[in-house]
Design an enzyme around this catalytic site. Structure first.
Site, PDB file in Angstrom:
ATOM      1  N   ASP A 167      51.335  28.409  11.281  1.00  0.00           N
ATOM      2  CA  ASP A 167      50.806  29.052  12.486  1.00  0.00           C
ATOM      3  C   ASP A 167      51.859  28.995  13.580  1.00  0.00           C
ATOM      4  O   ASP A 167      52.748  28.128  13.556  1.00  0.00           O
ATOM      5  CB  ASP A 167      49.514  28.381  12.953  1.00  0.00           C
ATOM      6  CG  ASP A 167      48.689  29.283  13.861  1.00  0.00           C
ATOM      7  OD1 ASP A 167      48.997  30.490  13.948  1.00  0.00           O
ATOM      8  OD2 ASP A 167      47.733  28.800  14.493  1.00  0.00           O
ATOM      9  N   GLY A 168      51.761  29.917  14.541  1.00  0.00           N
ATOM     10  CA  GLY A 168      52.666  29.936  15.672  1.00  0.00           C
ATOM     11  C   GLY A 168      51.902  30.169  16.957  1.00  0.00           C
ATOM     12  O   GLY A 168      50.782  30.693  16.942  1.00  0.00           O
ATOM     13  N   GLU A 183      55.260  32.672  14.668  1.00  0.00           N
ATOM     14  CA  GLU A 183      54.572  32.828  13.382  1.00  0.00           C
ATOM     15  C   GLU A 183      55.597  32.916  12.254  1.00  0.00           C
ATOM     16  O   GLU A 183      55.446  32.284  11.199  1.00  0.00           O
ATOM     17  CB  GLU A 183      53.699  34.090  13.402  1.00  0.00           C
ATOM     18  CG  GLU A 183      52.540  34.067  14.392  1.00  0.00           C
ATOM     19  CD  GLU A 183      51.326  33.317  13.865  1.00  0.00           C
ATOM     20  OE1 GLU A 183      51.423  32.679  12.793  1.00  0.00           O
ATOM     21  OE2 GLU A 183      50.277  33.355  14.545  1.00  0.00           O
ATOM     22  N   ASP A 231      47.541  33.180   9.336  1.00  0.00           N
ATOM     23  CA  ASP A 231      46.521  33.987  10.008  1.00  0.00           C
ATOM     24  C   ASP A 231      47.156  35.174  10.736  1.00  0.00           C
ATOM     25  O   ASP A 231      46.498  35.842  11.531  1.00  0.00           O
ATOM     26  CB  ASP A 231      45.670  33.149  10.963  1.00  0.00           C
ATOM     27  CG  ASP A 231      46.474  32.563  12.123  1.00  0.00           C
ATOM     28  OD1 ASP A 231      47.677  32.868  12.243  1.00  0.00           O
ATOM     29  OD2 ASP A 231      45.897  31.792  12.915  1.00  0.00           O
ATOM     30  N   HIS A 259      40.781  30.446  13.054  1.00  0.00           N
ATOM     31  CA  HIS A 259      39.638  29.703  13.590  1.00  0.00           C
ATOM     32  C   HIS A 259      38.343  30.052  12.859  1.00  0.00           C
ATOM     33  O   HIS A 259      37.291  30.247  13.451  1.00  0.00           O
ATOM     34  CB  HIS A 259      39.498  29.961  15.091  1.00  0.00           C
ATOM     35  CG  HIS A 259      40.711  29.577  15.868  1.00  0.00           C
ATOM     36  ND1 HIS A 259      40.962  28.280  16.269  1.00  0.00           N
ATOM     37  CD2 HIS A 259      41.772  30.297  16.273  1.00  0.00           C
ATOM     38  CE1 HIS A 259      42.117  28.239  16.902  1.00  0.00           C
ATOM     39  NE2 HIS A 259      42.634  29.449  16.910  1.00  0.00           N
ATOM     40  N   ASP A 298      47.400  25.176  13.883  1.00  0.00           N
ATOM     41  CA  ASP A 298      47.207  25.651  15.257  1.00  0.00           C
ATOM     42  C   ASP A 298      47.357  24.490  16.246  1.00  0.00           C
ATOM     43  O   ASP A 298      47.988  24.633  17.301  1.00  0.00           O
ATOM     44  CB  ASP A 298      45.817  26.280  15.390  1.00  0.00           C
ATOM     45  CG  ASP A 298      45.461  26.596  16.827  1.00  0.00           C
ATOM     46  OD1 ASP A 298      46.144  27.445  17.435  1.00  0.00           O
ATOM     47  OD2 ASP A 298      44.517  25.998  17.356  1.00  0.00           O
TER      48      ASP A 298
END
Length: 241
Positions: free
Chosen positions: A11-12, A49, A75, A129, A139
């Site tokens: 994640d970023g 990301e 994501d 999420h 995250d």
């Protein structure tokens, strides 16, 4: 999952787009788990990301497991679609889009191509999420680094790892409950758009100063990283006011 297989979550995040950013990744190989993370002082969410994937693959290269099957969970549809559908066309077209514009983040895409070369990778797009602990932990790492308050990164046995990365929450009621409580939740950020230029802000005062008195300006609260991403994606498709 075979012992030789490798599972990656990434994640970023960026606090402002551009702004201070962070990236996070989890690499699971057999019984070993390694969390990774880093900070960049001025960047964008998409670059973070991509960086998370690159850093995870660079770590995997050090494991010296050339025949391992890799599964990367992200994501970011930008990362997944870019990697599986766009990047090779961009390269053949001298890093130009179909509309003959320069490809954004060319340097990072080139690095991703290099580190993924000759690796057997399966890509999996997660909904941010949505109750997947691996995605939630990445995250947490990414936003922690973006805010220069990084969490302690885990390195050790999967048996002792507190994050149940292979559990995916399919309970849609949880999402409904979350959306109902947004009005009373503390905003993650504020997003503004003035003359088509989208920015994120850490406070309402900062956002208000940006949009006040500006014709056609847009502003909205974001309650999570994914909420912020969704607002930005939606507004990018709008004509300039």
């Amino acid at each position: 999952m075979k012992k030789s297989d490798i599972t990656i979550f990434t994640d970023g995040s960026s606090r402002g787009n551009p702004g201070a950013g962070g990236w996070g990744a989890i690499v699971i190989h057999g019984d070993d788990v390694q969390e990774l993370g880093g900070h960049v002082s001025h960047t964008t969410n998409n670059r973070m990301e991509l960086t998370a994937v690159i850093q995870a693959l660079q770590f995997v290269s050090k494991l010296q497991t050339p025949n391992s099957k890799l599964t990367i969970n992200t994501d970011s549809s930008y990362v997944l679609k870019g990697t599986t559908a766009w990047v090779h066309g961009w390269k053949k077209n001298n890093w130009k889009t179909k509309s003959n514009d320069d490809v954004l983040n060319k340097d990072v895409w080139e690095l991703l191509l290099m580190v993924s070369e000759e690796k057997k990778i399966s890509w999996n797009l997660l909904k941010g999420h949505s109750g997947n602990p691996g995605n939630e932990r990445c995250d947490e790492i990414a936003t922690g680094y973006a805010d220069t308050t990084p969490p302690v990164l885990y390195s050790g046995s999967h048996r002792d790892y507190s994050v149940d990365v292979f559990r995916v929450n399919q309970n849609t009621d949880a999402k409904k409950t979350k959306s109902k409580s947004k009005s009373s939740s503390k905003p993650y950020s504020y997003v503004s758009s003035v003359d088509g230029v989208i920015q994120t802000h850490t406070s309402w005062a900062e956002c208000e100063a940006q949009v006040k008195g500006k014709k056609g300006a847009l502003f909205k609260k974001a309650f999570s990283v994914q909420d912020e991403k969704d607002i930005i994606t939606l507004w990018k498709g709008l004509p300039h006011m």
